[in-house]
Scaffold this motif. Structure first.
Motif, PDB file in Angstrom:
ATOM      1  N   TYR A 267       0.756  -1.177   0.072  1.00 14.75           N
ATOM      2  CA  TYR A 267      -0.064   0.023  -0.174  1.00 14.75           C
ATOM      3  C   TYR A 267       0.791   1.332   0.123  1.00 14.75           C
ATOM      4  CZ  TYR A 267       0.674   1.309   4.886  1.00 14.75           C
ATOM      5  OH  TYR A 267       1.325   1.862   6.142  1.00 14.75           O
ATOM      6  N   GLU A 268       2.137   1.291   0.601  1.00 12.77           N
ATOM      7  CA  GLU A 268       2.736   2.438   0.539  1.00 12.77           C
ATOM      8  C   GLU A 268       3.546   2.687  -0.551  1.00 12.77           C
ATOM      9  OE1 GLU A 268       5.391  -0.811   2.319  1.00 12.77           O
ATOM     10  OE2 GLU A 268       3.462  -0.011   2.932  1.00 12.77           O
ATOM     11  N   GLU A 269       3.600   1.789  -1.498  1.00 12.41           N
ATOM     12  CA  GLU A 269       4.289   1.835  -2.686  1.00 12.41           C
ATOM     13  C   GLU A 269       3.742   3.040  -3.742  1.00 12.41           C
ATOM     14  OE1 GLU A 269       5.620  -1.453  -5.192  1.00 12.41           O
ATOM     15  OE2 GLU A 269       5.324  -2.528  -3.249  1.00 12.41           O
ATOM     16  N   TRP A 270       2.343   3.226  -3.479  1.00 11.44           N
ATOM     17  CA  TRP A 270       1.549   4.008  -4.529  1.00 11.44           C
ATOM     18  C   TRP A 270       1.142   5.240  -3.705  1.00 11.44           C
ATOM     19  CZ3 TRP A 270       1.307   2.113  -9.013  1.00 11.44           C
ATOM     20  CH2 TRP A 270       1.717   0.659  -9.153  1.00 11.44           C
ATOM     21  N   PRO A 271       1.177   6.389  -4.759  1.00 11.02           N
ATOM     22  CA  PRO A 271       1.029   7.619  -4.074  1.00 11.02           C
ATOM     23  C   PRO A 271      -0.343   7.860  -3.588  1.00 11.02           C
ATOM     24  CG  PRO A 271       1.787   8.158  -6.316  1.00 11.02           C
ATOM     25  CD  PRO A 271       1.804   6.684  -5.913  1.00 11.02           C
ATOM     26  N   ARG A 272      -0.763   8.238  -2.289  1.00  7.86           N
ATOM     27  CA  ARG A 272      -1.881   8.158  -1.657  1.00  7.86           C
ATOM     28  C   ARG A 272      -2.392   9.440  -0.695  1.00  7.86           C
ATOM     29  NH1 ARG A 272       1.995   5.823   1.065  1.00  7.86           N
ATOM     30  NH2 ARG A 272       2.329   5.810   3.317  1.00  7.86           N
ATOM     31  N   GLY A 273      -3.378   9.437  -0.216  1.00  5.32           N
ATOM     32  CA  GLY A 273      -3.803  10.567   0.478  1.00  5.32           C
ATOM     33  C   GLY A 273      -5.222  10.238   0.976  1.00  5.32           C
ATOM     34  N   ARG A 274      -5.791  11.412   1.875  1.00  4.68           N
ATOM     35  CA  ARG A 274      -6.944  11.462   2.516  1.00  4.68           C
ATOM     36  C   ARG A 274      -7.676  12.408   2.396  1.00  4.68           C
ATOM     37  NH1 ARG A 274      -8.611   8.427   6.948  1.00  4.68           N
ATOM     38  NH2 ARG A 274      -6.433   7.343   7.004  1.00  4.68           N
ATOM     39  N   VAL A 275      -9.031  12.507   2.490  1.00  8.59           N
ATOM     40  CA  VAL A 275      -9.895  13.577   2.425  1.00  8.59           C
ATOM     41  C   VAL A 275     -10.596  13.531   3.793  1.00  8.59           C
ATOM     42  CG1 VAL A 275     -11.844  14.743   1.444  1.00  8.59           C
ATOM     43  CG2 VAL A 275     -10.270  13.782  -0.159  1.00  8.59           C
ATOM     44  N   VAL A 276     -10.388  14.719   4.480  1.00  5.39           N
ATOM     45  CA  VAL A 276     -11.237  14.781   5.681  1.00  5.39           C
ATOM     46  C   VAL A 276     -11.920  16.111   5.861  1.00  5.39           C
ATOM     47  CG1 VAL A 276      -9.358  13.585   7.049  1.00  5.39           C
ATOM     48  CG2 VAL A 276      -9.248  15.901   6.847  1.00  5.39           C
TER      49      VAL A 276
ATOM     50  N   PHE B  97     -13.088  20.947   3.652  1.00  7.72           N
ATOM     51  CA  PHE B  97     -12.712  19.756   3.506  1.00  7.72           C
ATOM     52  C   PHE B  97     -10.883  20.098   3.037  1.00  7.72           C
ATOM     53  CE2 PHE B  97     -16.892  19.223   2.396  1.00  7.72           C
ATOM     54  CZ  PHE B  97     -17.267  17.997   2.791  1.00  7.72           C
ATOM     55  N   ILE B  98     -10.086  19.164   3.727  1.00  8.23           N
ATOM     56  CA  ILE B  98      -8.885  19.131   3.701  1.00  8.23           C
ATOM     57  C   ILE B  98      -8.419  17.655   2.601  1.00  8.23           C
ATOM     58  CG2 ILE B  98      -6.593  19.111   4.640  1.00  8.23           C
ATOM     59  CD1 ILE B  98      -7.857  20.265   7.002  1.00  8.23           C
ATOM     60  N   ILE B  99      -7.638  17.918   1.917  1.00  3.89           N
ATOM     61  CA  ILE B  99      -6.911  16.982   1.089  1.00  3.89           C
ATOM     62  C   ILE B  99      -5.634  16.797   1.238  1.00  3.89           C
ATOM     63  CG2 ILE B  99      -6.579  15.822  -1.297  1.00  3.89           C
ATOM     64  CD1 ILE B  99      -8.856  17.339  -2.600  1.00  3.89           C
ATOM     65  N   TYR B 100      -5.333  15.669   2.075  1.00  3.95           N
ATOM     66  CA  TYR B 100      -3.843  15.457   2.587  1.00  3.95           C
ATOM     67  C   TYR B 100      -3.378  14.467   1.312  1.00  3.95           C
ATOM     68  CZ  TYR B 100      -4.599  17.327   7.309  1.00  3.95           C
ATOM     69  OH  TYR B 100      -5.038  18.170   8.485  1.00  3.95           O
TER      70      TYR B 100
ATOM     71  N   ARG C  32     -14.286  24.949  -1.091  1.00  8.50           N
ATOM     72  CA  ARG C  32     -14.335  24.669   0.099  1.00  8.50           C
ATOM     73  C   ARG C  32     -13.155  23.590   0.505  1.00  8.50           C
ATOM     74  NH1 ARG C  32     -19.523  22.400   1.928  1.00  8.50           N
ATOM     75  NH2 ARG C  32     -18.652  22.405   4.101  1.00  8.50           N
ATOM     76  N   VAL C  33     -12.299  23.428  -0.340  1.00 13.02           N
ATOM     77  CA  VAL C  33     -10.913  22.507  -0.053  1.00 13.02           C
ATOM     78  C   VAL C  33      -9.692  23.324   0.096  1.00 13.02           C
ATOM     79  CG1 VAL C  33      -9.766  20.500  -1.558  1.00 13.02           C
ATOM     80  CG2 VAL C  33     -12.098  20.735  -1.488  1.00 13.02           C
ATOM     81  N   ASP C  34      -8.998  22.432   0.851  1.00  7.87           N
ATOM     82  CA  ASP C  34      -7.538  22.920   1.097  1.00  7.87           C
ATOM     83  C   ASP C  34      -6.797  21.880   0.882  1.00  7.87           C
ATOM     84  OD1 ASP C  34      -8.074  25.673   2.113  1.00  7.87           O
ATOM     85  OD2 ASP C  34      -8.653  24.758   3.778  1.00  7.87           O
ATOM     86  N   ILE C  35      -5.636  22.004   0.073  1.00 10.83           N
ATOM     87  CA  ILE C  35      -4.735  20.802  -0.188  1.00 10.83           C
ATOM     88  C   ILE C  35      -3.497  21.043   0.599  1.00 10.83           C
ATOM     89  CG2 ILE C  35      -3.413  19.738  -2.068  1.00 10.83           C
ATOM     90  CD1 ILE C  35      -6.027  21.756  -3.368  1.00 10.83           C
TER      91      ILE C  35
END
Length: 129
Positions: free
Chosen positions: A72-81, A89-92, A116-119
């Motif tokens: 799972y950690e091989e691929w670029p990833r993130g989270r929306v909270v 909303f924050i996109i990490y 309404r989104v921060d990155i």
């Protein structure tokens, strides 16, 4: 009315295939509280659950078989909270995902309103690929 979602995502793709988003999300109303945030899911747990499926079960769910031969950690990833106090909303996301085209795809998949989104980056989301 569009219901925004929170959750986790990756940009994945088999060799020679166009990258796609792998997403696990829920409507904000079904999110878990985490301090001032509403969130959903864990990358490791979701990946492990998918990796226990067969290739045909993954195909039925429209999930590429990369979960069978990679971590799972091989691929670029993130989270929306969702940050409750600011009503935003924050996109990490891994820095590799912070280009406008990928952010637009994430905004669309999570049914967010762009204004309404921060990155933000996060040291948890640095891929090996």
């Amino acid at each position: 009315m569009t219901v925004s979602r929170v959750g986790i995502f990756w940009r994945i793709g088999a060799t020679g295939a166009a990258p796609e988003l792998l997403v696990d999300c829920v409507p904000v109303a079904h999110a878990e509280s985490y301090g001032d945030f509403l969130t959903h899911g864990g990358h490791y747990e979701f990946w492990c659950a998918l990796s226990r499926l067969s290739a045909s079960e993954l195909r039925q769910r429209n999930v590429p078989d990369v979960v069978l031969w990679s971590e799972y950690e091989e691929w670029p990833r993130g989270r929306v909270v969702f940050h409750v106090p600011s009503d935003r909303f924050i996109i990490y996301a891994d820095r590799k995902l912070q280009g406008s085209a990928t952010i637009d795809r994430i905004v669309q998949r999570f049914r967010l309103t762009r204004d309404r989104v921060d990155i933000l980056g996060d040291p948890h989301y640095i891929s090996l690929r």
